[in-house]
Motif scaffolding. Structure first.
Motif, PDB file in Angstrom:
ATOM      1  N   UNK A 174      69.596 -39.012  43.194  1.00  0.00           N
ATOM      2  CA  UNK A 174      69.571 -37.735  43.897  1.00  0.00           C
ATOM      3  C   UNK A 174      69.330 -37.943  45.386  1.00  0.00           C
ATOM      4  N   UNK A 175      68.423 -38.863  45.713  1.00  0.00           N
ATOM      5  CA  UNK A 175      68.135 -39.142  47.112  1.00  0.00           C
ATOM      6  C   UNK A 175      69.375 -39.629  47.845  1.00  0.00           C
ATOM      7  N   UNK A 176      70.125 -40.504  47.199  1.00  0.00           N
ATOM      8  CA  UNK A 176      71.364 -40.993  47.815  1.00  0.00           C
ATOM      9  C   UNK A 176      72.377 -39.872  47.996  1.00  0.00           C
ATOM     10  N   UNK A 177      72.431 -38.975  46.999  1.00  0.00           N
ATOM     11  CA  UNK A 177      73.375 -37.876  47.077  1.00  0.00           C
ATOM     12  C   UNK A 177      73.033 -36.944  48.228  1.00  0.00           C
ATOM     13  N   UNK A 178      71.737 -36.611  48.375  1.00  0.00           N
ATOM     14  CA  UNK A 178      71.344 -35.708  49.446  1.00  0.00           C
ATOM     15  C   UNK A 178      71.552 -36.348  50.813  1.00  0.00           C
ATOM     16  N   UNK A 179      71.329 -37.654  50.902  1.00  0.00           N
ATOM     17  CA  UNK A 179      71.582 -38.346  52.160  1.00  0.00           C
ATOM     18  C   UNK A 179      73.050 -38.251  52.539  1.00  0.00           C
ATOM     19  N   UNK A 180      73.922 -38.456  51.554  1.00  0.00           N
ATOM     20  CA  UNK A 180      75.359 -38.340  51.809  1.00  0.00           C
ATOM     21  C   UNK A 180      75.723 -36.920  52.214  1.00  0.00           C
ATOM     22  N   UNK A 181      75.087 -35.933  51.566  1.00  0.00           N
ATOM     23  CA  UNK A 181      75.369 -34.536  51.884  1.00  0.00           C
ATOM     24  C   UNK A 181      74.974 -34.214  53.318  1.00  0.00           C
ATOM     25  N   UNK A 182      73.778 -34.653  53.715  1.00  0.00           N
ATOM     26  CA  UNK A 182      73.299 -34.390  55.076  1.00  0.00           C
ATOM     27  C   UNK A 182      74.204 -35.052  56.105  1.00  0.00           C
ATOM     28  N   UNK A 183      74.781 -36.186  55.737  1.00  0.00           N
ATOM     29  CA  UNK A 183      75.665 -36.899  56.668  1.00  0.00           C
ATOM     30  C   UNK A 183      77.082 -36.339  56.678  1.00  0.00           C
ATOM     31  N   UNK A 184      77.310 -35.285  55.896  1.00  0.00           N
ATOM     32  CA  UNK A 184      78.585 -34.600  55.966  1.00  0.00           C
ATOM     33  C   UNK A 184      79.576 -34.927  54.878  1.00  0.00           C
ATOM     34  N   UNK A 185      79.188 -35.709  53.889  1.00  0.00           N
ATOM     35  CA  UNK A 185      80.111 -36.062  52.816  1.00  0.00           C
ATOM     36  C   UNK A 185      80.162 -34.926  51.786  1.00  0.00           C
ATOM     37  N   UNK A 186      81.350 -34.451  51.392  1.00  0.00           N
ATOM     38  CA  UNK A 186      81.438 -33.424  50.346  1.00  0.00           C
ATOM     39  C   UNK A 186      80.743 -33.893  49.071  1.00  0.00           C
ATOM     40  N   UNK A 187      79.893 -33.035  48.527  1.00  0.00           N
ATOM     41  CA  UNK A 187      79.010 -33.430  47.437  1.00  0.00           C
ATOM     42  C   UNK A 187      79.082 -32.430  46.294  1.00  0.00           C
ATOM     43  N   UNK A 188      79.132 -32.951  45.073  1.00  0.00           N
ATOM     44  CA  UNK A 188      79.100 -32.119  43.870  1.00  0.00           C
ATOM     45  C   UNK A 188      77.656 -32.000  43.397  1.00  0.00           C
ATOM     46  N   UNK A 189      77.168 -30.782  43.297  1.00  0.00           N
ATOM     47  CA  UNK A 189      75.800 -30.558  42.832  1.00  0.00           C
ATOM     48  C   UNK A 189      75.733 -30.276  41.333  1.00  0.00           C
ATOM     49  N   UNK A 190      76.872 -30.237  40.678  1.00  0.00           N
ATOM     50  CA  UNK A 190      76.894 -29.944  39.247  1.00  0.00           C
ATOM     51  C   UNK A 190      75.934 -30.841  38.443  1.00  0.00           C
ATOM     52  N   UNK A 191      75.878 -32.174  38.702  1.00  0.00           N
ATOM     53  CA  UNK A 191      74.966 -33.004  37.893  1.00  0.00           C
ATOM     54  C   UNK A 191      73.511 -32.565  37.978  1.00  0.00           C
ATOM     55  N   UNK A 192      73.087 -32.035  39.131  1.00  0.00           N
ATOM     56  CA  UNK A 192      71.705 -31.576  39.260  1.00  0.00           C
ATOM     57  C   UNK A 192      71.431 -30.396  38.334  1.00  0.00           C
ATOM     58  N   UNK A 193      72.365 -29.465  38.282  1.00  0.00           N
ATOM     59  CA  UNK A 193      72.186 -28.298  37.418  1.00  0.00           C
ATOM     60  C   UNK A 193      72.278 -28.688  35.945  1.00  0.00           C
TER      61      UNK A 193
END
Length: 307
Positions: A174-193
């Protein structure tokens, strides 16, 4: 019916301490079937959808409920009473038939539409929920300082927070995903839900009591939704209605090629608010628009069926 027969509509802006929105209605004499339109986590007034509904013969009140002054800045414990007030305002308008009130929402607005209809079964006669949730979710503050505290509900009713499903404790991934999101990479949040839905006790308490809704329910989901699992949520909603013997018509329409931008025709091709372009929605604009057009007659049929 396609609903394309009405060409002239009137729009009335509403900006009051207790209500922010816009009413769209045909110029022909009313009263018309009335629809309260609620948006999602973007926080804006969903005027585009209200305009389409007005051209289809409805008096549609689109409301904001956070993110617009003088409303709360974040989607945190928004009182359902605010929307009851919006229904009161709409009911008093000569354009609207107070006996044929429905609610239409998308994404977090779909979650809200179901919650509101379940809380006010004597007022709301039908619900259309695009890519909704089957449970109430925790608030997601825009201010990181607020996000660091204990999770809070997105909604309240009677002065009490609505039970909600919290996001599951974060993992290194999750930490890696949020870092990528903050840096502007399109991110799928479905796995979190999906992971949060494994919290069975919280899910049971936060499940929306859709069986209390006093009218028909139409749920529309996208098979390629990458923001959250709307297909799963839609199935859970109609399963609950079935188990409780809901006495009104209900249906879950799954559009296999659509993503999270399934909505009224034109939703997928509209510009998105800054920052939302980094949310991976799934699907493609063309497939989302085709699915939205295919669903539109079903939506209008349900809204016109109310009595």
């Amino acid at each position: 019916m396609s609903g394309a027969g009405v060409t002239d509509i009137v729009s009335v802006r509403v900006s009051q301490p207790d209500l922010v929105g816009v009413l769209c209605a045909p110029t022909t004499p009313g009263p018309h079937p009335a629809v309260l339109v609620v948006g999602g986590s973007e926080g804006a007034v969903p005027a585009f959808a209200a305009g389409l509904l007005a051209r289809a013969g409805f008096a549609a009140l689109a409301v904001a409920y956070f993110g617009t002054a003088p409303l709360p800045s974040d989607l945190i414990e928004i009182p359902l009473e605010y929307f009851a007030g919006a229904l009161d305002w709409l009911s008093r308008r000569p354009e609207a038939d107070p006996g044929r009130l429905s609610v239409l929402g998308r994404s977090r607005g779909g979650e809200l539409a179901l919650l509101l209809a379940a809380a006010l079964p004597d007022r709301v006669r039908g619900v259309v929920a695009y890519v909704p949730s089957s449970v109430a979710w925790q608030a997601t503050p825009s201010d990181p300082r607020l996000a660091m505290g204990a999770p809070r509900s997105s909604w309240s009713h009677g002065g009490t927070p609505v039970p909600f499903v919290p996001m599951a404790p974060p993992t290194p991934a999750d930490g890696e995903m949020f870092t990528a999101f903050v840096r502007g990479r399109p991110t799928a949040f479905r796995p979190l839900f999906e992971r949060a839905m494994s919290q069975e006790a919280a899910v049971a308490v936060a499940a929306i009591p859709v069986e209390r809704i006093g009218g028909p329910v139409l749920v529309l989901s996208g098979g390629r939704d990458q923001l959250w699992p709307s297909e799963l949520f839609g199935s859970l909603i109609v399963d609950r209605l079935s188990r409780h013997g809901h006495r009104y018509p209900y249906e879950h329409v799954l559009m296999p090629e659509a993503g999270h931008l399934l909505g009224v025709p034109g939703t997928a091709s509209r510009p998105r608010r800054a920052g939302f372009d980094r949310l991976l929605m799934g699907g493609a604009v063309a497939s989302d628009e085709q699915a939205s057009r295919e669903c539109w007659p079903r939506v209008l049929d349900l809204l016109r069926s109310l009595s």
